[in-house]
Motif scaffolding. Structure first.
Motif, PDB file in Angstrom:
ATOM      1  N   HIS A   1       0.830  -1.213   0.000  1.00 19.96           N
ATOM      2  CA  HIS A   1       0.000   0.000   0.000  1.00 19.96           C
ATOM      3  C   HIS A   1       0.861   1.258   0.000  1.00 19.96           C
ATOM      4  CE1 HIS A   1      -4.134  -1.587   0.357  1.00 19.96           C
ATOM      5  NE2 HIS A   1      -3.518  -2.628   0.880  1.00 19.96           N
ATOM      6  N   ALA A   2       1.926   1.255   0.775  1.00 19.50           N
ATOM      7  CA  ALA A   2       2.816   2.418   0.813  1.00 19.50           C
ATOM      8  C   ALA A   2       3.462   2.661  -0.550  1.00 19.50           C
ATOM      9  CB  ALA A   2       3.888   2.229   1.883  1.00 19.50           C
ATOM     10  N   GLU A   3       3.722   1.571  -1.283  1.00 20.78           N
ATOM     11  CA  GLU A   3       4.358   1.683  -2.601  1.00 20.78           C
ATOM     12  C   GLU A   3       3.330   1.800  -3.724  1.00 20.78           C
ATOM     13  OE1 GLU A   3       7.454  -1.269  -3.088  1.00 20.78           O
ATOM     14  OE2 GLU A   3       8.032  -1.070  -0.977  1.00 20.78           O
ATOM     15  N   GLN A   4       2.057   1.916  -3.364  1.00 22.91           N
ATOM     16  CA  GLN A   4       0.959   2.107  -4.313  1.00 22.91           C
ATOM     17  C   GLN A   4       0.959   1.059  -5.432  1.00 22.91           C
ATOM     18  OE1 GLN A   4       1.348   6.260  -5.398  1.00 22.91           O
ATOM     19  NE2 GLN A   4       0.319   6.892  -3.519  1.00 22.91           N
ATOM     20  N   PHE A   5       1.168  -0.193  -5.025  1.00 17.97           N
ATOM     21  CA  PHE A   5       1.104  -1.305  -5.969  1.00 17.97           C
ATOM     22  C   PHE A   5      -0.315  -1.436  -6.492  1.00 17.97           C
ATOM     23  CE2 PHE A   5       0.227  -5.881  -6.631  1.00 17.97           C
ATOM     24  CZ  PHE A   5       1.094  -6.105  -7.691  1.00 17.97           C
ATOM     25  N   ASP A   6      -0.457  -1.591  -7.803  1.00 13.71           N
ATOM     26  CA  ASP A   6      -1.774  -1.769  -8.418  1.00 13.71           C
ATOM     27  C   ASP A   6      -2.005  -3.262  -8.641  1.00 13.71           C
ATOM     28  OD1 ASP A   6      -4.098  -1.804  -9.884  1.00 13.71           O
ATOM     29  OD2 ASP A   6      -3.325  -0.633 -11.571  1.00 13.71           O
ATOM     30  N   PRO A   7      -2.956  -3.875  -7.918  1.00 11.73           N
ATOM     31  CA  PRO A   7      -3.155  -5.315  -8.048  1.00 11.73           C
ATOM     32  C   PRO A   7      -3.941  -5.741  -9.284  1.00 11.73           C
ATOM     33  CG  PRO A   7      -4.723  -4.435  -6.476  1.00 11.73           C
ATOM     34  CD  PRO A   7      -3.826  -3.291  -6.883  1.00 11.73           C
ATOM     35  N   VAL A   8      -4.519  -4.778 -10.000  1.00 13.26           N
ATOM     36  CA  VAL A   8      -5.370  -5.116 -11.140  1.00 13.26           C
ATOM     37  C   VAL A   8      -4.509  -5.351 -12.382  1.00 13.26           C
ATOM     38  CG1 VAL A   8      -7.247  -4.321 -12.625  1.00 13.26           C
ATOM     39  CG2 VAL A   8      -7.274  -3.781 -10.176  1.00 13.26           C
ATOM     40  N   MET A   9      -4.716  -6.486 -13.029  1.00 12.19           N
ATOM     41  CA  MET A   9      -3.987  -6.818 -14.257  1.00 12.19           C
ATOM     42  C   MET A   9      -4.733  -6.228 -15.447  1.00 12.19           C
ATOM     43  SD  MET A   9      -1.352  -8.904 -15.410  1.00 12.19           S
ATOM     44  CE  MET A   9      -1.203 -10.460 -14.521  1.00 12.19           C
ATOM     45  N   SER A  10      -4.106  -5.289 -16.138  1.00 10.80           N
ATOM     46  CA  SER A  10      -4.728  -4.703 -17.330  1.00 10.80           C
ATOM     47  C   SER A  10      -4.496  -5.623 -18.533  1.00 10.80           C
ATOM     48  CB  SER A  10      -4.122  -3.326 -17.611  1.00 10.80           C
ATOM     49  OG  SER A  10      -2.777  -3.475 -18.052  1.00 10.80           O
ATOM     50  N   ALA A  11      -5.205  -5.357 -19.615  1.00  7.89           N
ATOM     51  CA  ALA A  11      -5.026  -6.153 -20.838  1.00  7.89           C
ATOM     52  C   ALA A  11      -3.599  -6.030 -21.362  1.00  7.89           C
ATOM     53  CB  ALA A  11      -6.031  -5.707 -21.899  1.00  7.89           C
ATOM     54  N   ALA A  12      -3.043  -4.815 -21.329  1.00  8.22           N
ATOM     55  CA  ALA A  12      -1.665  -4.612 -21.804  1.00  8.22           C
ATOM     56  C   ALA A  12      -0.672  -5.363 -20.928  1.00  8.22           C
ATOM     57  CB  ALA A  12      -1.337  -3.121 -21.831  1.00  8.22           C
ATOM     58  N   GLU A  13      -0.904  -5.340 -19.609  1.00  8.88           N
ATOM     59  CA  GLU A  13      -0.011  -6.063 -18.697  1.00  8.88           C
ATOM     60  C   GLU A  13      -0.120  -7.568 -18.906  1.00  8.88           C
ATOM     61  OE1 GLU A  13       0.283  -3.031 -14.901  1.00  8.88           O
ATOM     62  OE2 GLU A  13      -1.434  -4.381 -15.034  1.00  8.88           O
ATOM     63  N   LEU A  14      -1.327  -8.064 -19.129  1.00  9.33           N
ATOM     64  CA  LEU A  14      -1.502  -9.495 -19.365  1.00  9.33           C
ATOM     65  C   LEU A  14      -0.778  -9.934 -20.637  1.00  9.33           C
ATOM     66  CD1 LEU A  14      -2.698 -12.183 -18.521  1.00  9.33           C
ATOM     67  CD2 LEU A  14      -4.810 -11.553 -19.734  1.00  9.33           C
ATOM     68  N   ALA A  15      -0.785  -9.084 -21.645  1.00  4.47           N
ATOM     69  CA  ALA A  15      -0.064  -9.405 -22.886  1.00  4.47           C
ATOM     70  C   ALA A  15       1.437  -9.529 -22.608  1.00  4.47           C
ATOM     71  CB  ALA A  15      -0.331  -8.336 -23.944  1.00  4.47           C
ATOM     72  N   ARG A  16       1.988  -8.652 -21.780  1.00  3.15           N
ATOM     73  CA  ARG A  16       3.406  -8.744 -21.408  1.00  3.15           C
ATOM     74  C   ARG A  16       3.651  -9.995 -20.559  1.00  3.15           C
ATOM     75  NH1 ARG A  16       6.783  -4.735 -22.259  1.00  3.15           N
ATOM     76  NH2 ARG A  16       8.062  -5.224 -20.451  1.00  3.15           N
ATOM     77  N   TRP A  17       2.765 -10.256 -19.595  1.00  2.00           N
ATOM     78  CA  TRP A  17       2.875 -11.429 -18.718  1.00  2.00           C
ATOM     79  C   TRP A  17       2.921 -12.705 -19.553  1.00  2.00           C
ATOM     80  CZ3 TRP A  17       0.303 -15.909 -17.571  1.00  2.00           C
ATOM     81  CH2 TRP A  17       0.528 -16.482 -16.312  1.00  2.00           C
ATOM     82  N   ARG A  18       2.044 -12.797 -20.548  1.00  2.00           N
ATOM     83  CA  ARG A  18       1.977 -14.005 -21.400  1.00  2.00           C
ATOM     84  C   ARG A  18       3.247 -14.196 -22.226  1.00  2.00           C
ATOM     85  NH1 ARG A  18      -4.287 -14.214 -23.524  1.00  2.00           N
ATOM     86  NH2 ARG A  18      -5.056 -15.297 -21.679  1.00  2.00           N
ATOM     87  N   ARG A  19       3.941 -13.102 -22.524  1.00  3.79           N
ATOM     88  CA  ARG A  19       5.195 -13.203 -23.277  1.00  3.79           C
ATOM     89  C   ARG A  19       6.399 -13.408 -22.361  1.00  3.79           C
ATOM     90  NH1 ARG A  19       3.053  -8.597 -25.852  1.00  3.79           N
ATOM     91  NH2 ARG A  19       4.814  -7.328 -25.228  1.00  3.79           N
ATOM     92  N   GLY A  20       6.164 -13.550 -21.054  1.00  2.00           N
ATOM     93  CA  GLY A  20       7.255 -13.768 -20.111  1.00  2.00           C
ATOM     94  C   GLY A  20       8.047 -12.514 -19.809  1.00  2.00           C
ATOM     95  N   LEU A  21       7.372 -11.355 -19.881  1.00  2.00           N
ATOM     96  CA  LEU A  21       8.024 -10.078 -19.597  1.00  2.00           C
ATOM     97  C   LEU A  21       7.426  -9.483 -18.318  1.00  2.00           C
ATOM     98  CD1 LEU A  21       7.756  -8.581 -23.204  1.00  2.00           C
ATOM     99  CD2 LEU A  21       9.798  -9.591 -22.136  1.00  2.00           C
ATOM    100  N   PRO A  22       8.224  -8.757 -17.517  1.00  2.00           N
ATOM    101  CA  PRO A  22       7.636  -8.066 -16.358  1.00  2.00           C
ATOM    102  C   PRO A  22       6.569  -7.094 -16.838  1.00  2.00           C
ATOM    103  CG  PRO A  22      10.045  -8.028 -16.252  1.00  2.00           C
ATOM    104  CD  PRO A  22       9.680  -8.551 -17.614  1.00  2.00           C
ATOM    105  N   VAL A  23       5.474  -7.000 -16.103  1.00  2.00           N
ATOM    106  CA  VAL A  23       4.376  -6.150 -16.566  1.00  2.00           C
ATOM    107  C   VAL A  23       4.679  -4.663 -16.423  1.00  2.00           C
ATOM    108  CG1 VAL A  23       2.645  -7.947 -16.148  1.00  2.00           C
ATOM    109  CG2 VAL A  23       3.068  -6.222 -14.386  1.00  2.00           C
TER     110      VAL A  23
END
Length: 196
Positions: free
Chosen positions: A50-72
């Motif tokens: 929370h202090a680092e304002q981490f966003d827990p929601v996976m966006s479509a763009a982030e999921l595309a990076r995740w699927r390619r094995g890249l950090p989101v």
């Protein structure tokens, strides 16, 4: 030992003082754990979601990076590097509706990523140090009811469904129960006795 603590509470890890509606017993536990680890000369990295304002929601763009094995994103890449170097990983969060809050679930979804921290073809972990996983939780439900009535869903989700599946064998759950019913003196006693 290199230890990474992932802390999830809206009041953040700084909320250890006894100020009503701005305090979290979990934050006091976090402070206690950090003191213990530093006394053992551990190198401790605190990820305060929370202090680092981490966003827990996976966006479509982030999921595309995740699927390619890249950090989101850069924040997630930093967290992944910390976990790759860790010899011990400690998750700290309250249990809400019998499981972890959304922030911790989002951390697992985004950070514990396929082809970065585990292999996509066989689910085998890439954490070569085989870190010990400790999960420290606070909850109002009594432990026996949590296990026998609700079936310990957190353990099914984390221990079996995430860490054993990816061959991380060293897992321990440290539940602190019915904190809301403890007096200040009883909470201080729990803190004094708590060992990780």
């Amino acid at each position: 030992m290199k230890t990474v603590i992932i802390f999830d509470h809206p009041y953040t890890a700084t909320a250890s003082h006894n100020v009503p509606h701005q305090r979290a017993f979990l934050a006091a536990l976090c402070q206690q754990v950090q003191q213990q680890l530093k006394a053992q000369n551990d190198q401790v990295t605190l990820i305060d979601l929370h202090a680092e304002q981490f966003d827990p929601v996976m966006s479509a763009a982030e999921l595309a990076r995740w699927r390619r094995g890249l950090p989101v994103n850069a924040q997630v890449a930093r967290y992944q590097q910390a976990l790759l170097a860790a010899e011990r990983i400690i998750f700290m969060f309250p249990i809400w509706w019998e499981v972890m809050p959304a922030m911790t679930k989002g951390f697992l979804d985004k950070v514990y990523a396929k082809n970065i921290l585990y292999r996509g073809d066989n689910m085998r972990t890439k954490l070569e140090r085989q870190p010990r996983i400790d999960v420290i939780t606070t909850m109002s439900t009594p432990k026996l009811l949590y296990r026998w009535l609700f079936g310990a869903p957190l353990l099914k989700m984390l221990q079996r469904g995430t860490f054993l599946k990816t061959r991380l064998w060293h897992f321990k759950w440290h539940p602190v129960v019915q904190v809301d019913q403890l007096t200040l003196a009883q909470r201080q006693q729990v803190l004094a006795k708590f060992k990780i």
